[in-house]
Design a protein around this motif. Structure first.
Motif, PDB file in Angstrom:
ATOM      1  N   ASN A   1      39.150  47.190   8.090  1.00  0.00           N
ATOM      2  CA  ASN A   1      38.642  48.556   7.946  1.00  0.00           C
ATOM      3  C   ASN A   1      37.111  48.622   7.927  1.00  0.00           C
ATOM      4  O   ASN A   1      36.532  49.574   7.388  1.00  0.00           O
ATOM      5  N   ALA A   2      36.464  47.638   8.531  1.00  0.00           N
ATOM      6  CA  ALA A   2      35.002  47.645   8.653  1.00  0.00           C
ATOM      7  C   ALA A   2      34.599  46.782   9.844  1.00  0.00           C
ATOM      8  O   ALA A   2      35.336  45.876  10.241  1.00  0.00           O
ATOM      9  N   VAL A   3      33.435  47.094  10.413  1.00  0.00           N
ATOM     10  CA  VAL A   3      32.860  46.228  11.441  1.00  0.00           C
ATOM     11  C   VAL A   3      32.179  45.041  10.772  1.00  0.00           C
ATOM     12  O   VAL A   3      32.355  43.899  11.173  1.00  0.00           O
ATOM     13  N   GLY A   4      31.412  45.323   9.729  1.00  0.00           N
ATOM     14  CA  GLY A   4      30.778  44.252   8.963  1.00  0.00           C
ATOM     15  C   GLY A   4      29.405  43.876   9.488  1.00  0.00           C
ATOM     16  O   GLY A   4      29.079  44.096  10.655  1.00  0.00           O
ATOM     17  N   ASP A   5      28.584  43.293   8.618  1.00  0.00           N
ATOM     18  CA  ASP A   5      27.201  42.966   8.956  1.00  0.00           C
ATOM     19  C   ASP A   5      27.105  41.996  10.130  1.00  0.00           C
ATOM     20  O   ASP A   5      26.330  42.212  11.067  1.00  0.00           O
ATOM     21  N   GLY A   6      27.887  40.916  10.082  1.00  0.00           N
ATOM     22  CA  GLY A   6      27.795  39.910  11.125  1.00  0.00           C
ATOM     23  C   GLY A   6      28.162  40.446  12.486  1.00  0.00           C
ATOM     24  O   GLY A   6      27.490  40.171  13.492  1.00  0.00           O
ATOM     25  N   GLN A   7      29.209  41.237  12.540  1.00  0.00           N
ATOM     26  CA  GLN A   7      29.654  41.789  13.818  1.00  0.00           C
ATOM     27  C   GLN A   7      28.686  42.863  14.319  1.00  0.00           C
ATOM     28  O   GLN A   7      28.469  42.992  15.521  1.00  0.00           O
ATOM     29  N   ARG A   8      28.090  43.632  13.393  1.00  0.00           N
ATOM     30  CA  ARG A   8      27.100  44.632  13.809  1.00  0.00           C
ATOM     31  C   ARG A   8      25.874  43.963  14.427  1.00  0.00           C
ATOM     32  O   ARG A   8      25.332  44.456  15.425  1.00  0.00           O
ATOM     33  N   LYS A   9      25.419  42.858  13.859  1.00  0.00           N
ATOM     34  CA  LYS A   9      24.277  42.130  14.434  1.00  0.00           C
ATOM     35  C   LYS A   9      24.621  41.584  15.814  1.00  0.00           C
ATOM     36  O   LYS A   9      23.808  41.637  16.741  1.00  0.00           O
ATOM     37  N   TRP A  10      25.835  41.062  15.941  1.00  0.00           N
ATOM     38  CA  TRP A  10      26.301  40.583  17.248  1.00  0.00           C
ATOM     39  C   TRP A  10      26.342  41.726  18.258  1.00  0.00           C
ATOM     40  O   TRP A  10      25.910  41.578  19.408  1.00  0.00           O
ATOM     41  N   LEU A  11      26.845  42.902  17.832  1.00  0.00           N
ATOM     42  CA  LEU A  11      26.936  44.062  18.705  1.00  0.00           C
ATOM     43  C   LEU A  11      25.557  44.489  19.196  1.00  0.00           C
ATOM     44  O   LEU A  11      25.373  44.803  20.380  1.00  0.00           O
ATOM     45  N   ALA A  12      24.578  44.511  18.302  1.00  0.00           N
ATOM     46  CA  ALA A  12      23.213  44.887  18.692  1.00  0.00           C
ATOM     47  C   ALA A  12      22.679  43.949  19.773  1.00  0.00           C
ATOM     48  O   ALA A  12      22.051  44.386  20.747  1.00  0.00           O
TER      49      ALA A  12
END
Length: 255
Positions: free
Chosen positions: A130-141
């Motif tokens: 139920n979250a993207v999360g910090d690590g995945q958000r950095k990867w997405l950027a």
């Protein structure tokens, strides 16, 4: 002009039967384990995709019970589909891994990866907790740097919906952070998601969001309480070229 055509189907909930067929008590989704539940819907959807000559498919998460996972992949293998998959909040990585080649597609323990289409970049995110999360958000950027157009597939919507299910704790926990990240990118972004069991389209800044119908059952979009429509099911077709993404929902009615 060449184009890429794919089908996005989601929320099969195999073996999960709604406890209440109409109004859902307490504004929460309740299930009981029922073998073969929704399998007929899945078969009709996959048959329709194959009949239309579509070879690329993306599954949007929520396979169903742990016991249904093997059968889900066995059914998919009966078709000549090129399958991409994301995880939903009813999916567990360890249950899916024996049947789907994860490759090296993990970031911070989440199943996320990208594919370069001739016309755009396709990105697949994991919101199973139920979250993207910090690590995945950095990867997405990093994945979006220098990209002109992207299609992002994830189970949960990012832009809010005016519907009861959005106000009952079902929303992605860090959707505001993800939304801010996406708006800050110099990129046209199309989001394709499920989770809410309804059809919806929204737009904000550089983001277009398409919520897709579920294979299992729908949730009534405008209602005082959570209400289910167990007689309607479907999927979404995407046509992508250099200029735009055209999309349409395909619906079936139980007879």
């Amino acid at each position: 002009m060449t184009k890429t055509i794919l089908a996005f189907f989601t929320d099969t909930h195999l073996g999960q039967k709604l406890i209440a067929k109409s109004e859902i008590a307490g504004d929460k989704m309740g299930y009981e384990e029922t073998p073969q539940e929704h399998e007929h819907h899945l078969r009709l959807v996959l048959d329709d995709i194959a009949r239309k000559g579509i070879s690329k498919v993306v599954f949007g998460g929520d396979i169903g019970t742990a016991h249904s996972v093997g059968g889900f992949f066995e059914r998919l293998r009966a078709y000549a589909f090129d399958v991409s998959l994301i995880l939903g909040n009813h999916d567990i990585y360890g249950n899916v891994a024996p049947y789907y080649d994860m490759g090296g597609s993990t970031v911070a323990g989440k199943l996320c990866y990208s594919q370069q289409d001739p016309h755009l970049k396709r990105i697949f995110l994991d919101t199973s907790d139920n979250a993207v999360g910090d690590g995945q958000r950095k990867w997405l950027a990093r994945e979006l740097e220098g990209v002109r157009q992207a299609a992002i597939f994830l189970h949960h919507p990012i832009l809010p919906l005016d519907t009861p299910v959005d106000r009952t704790g079902a929303a992605l926990r860090d959707r505001d952070e993800v939304r801010s990240l996406l708006i800050g990118m110099d990129c046209r972004i199309s989001l394709f998601c499920g989770h809410y069991h309804m059809i919806d389209e929204a737009r904000e800044a550089n983001i277009r969001q398409y919520v897709s119908p579920a294979v299992s059952y729908q949730i009534v979009k405008q209602s005082e309480h959570l209400n289910a429509d167990t007689g309607t099911f479907g999927y979404r077709i995407l046509e992508m070229d250099e200029e735009e993404i055209k999309t349409q929902a395909v619906l079936f009615s139980k007879t």
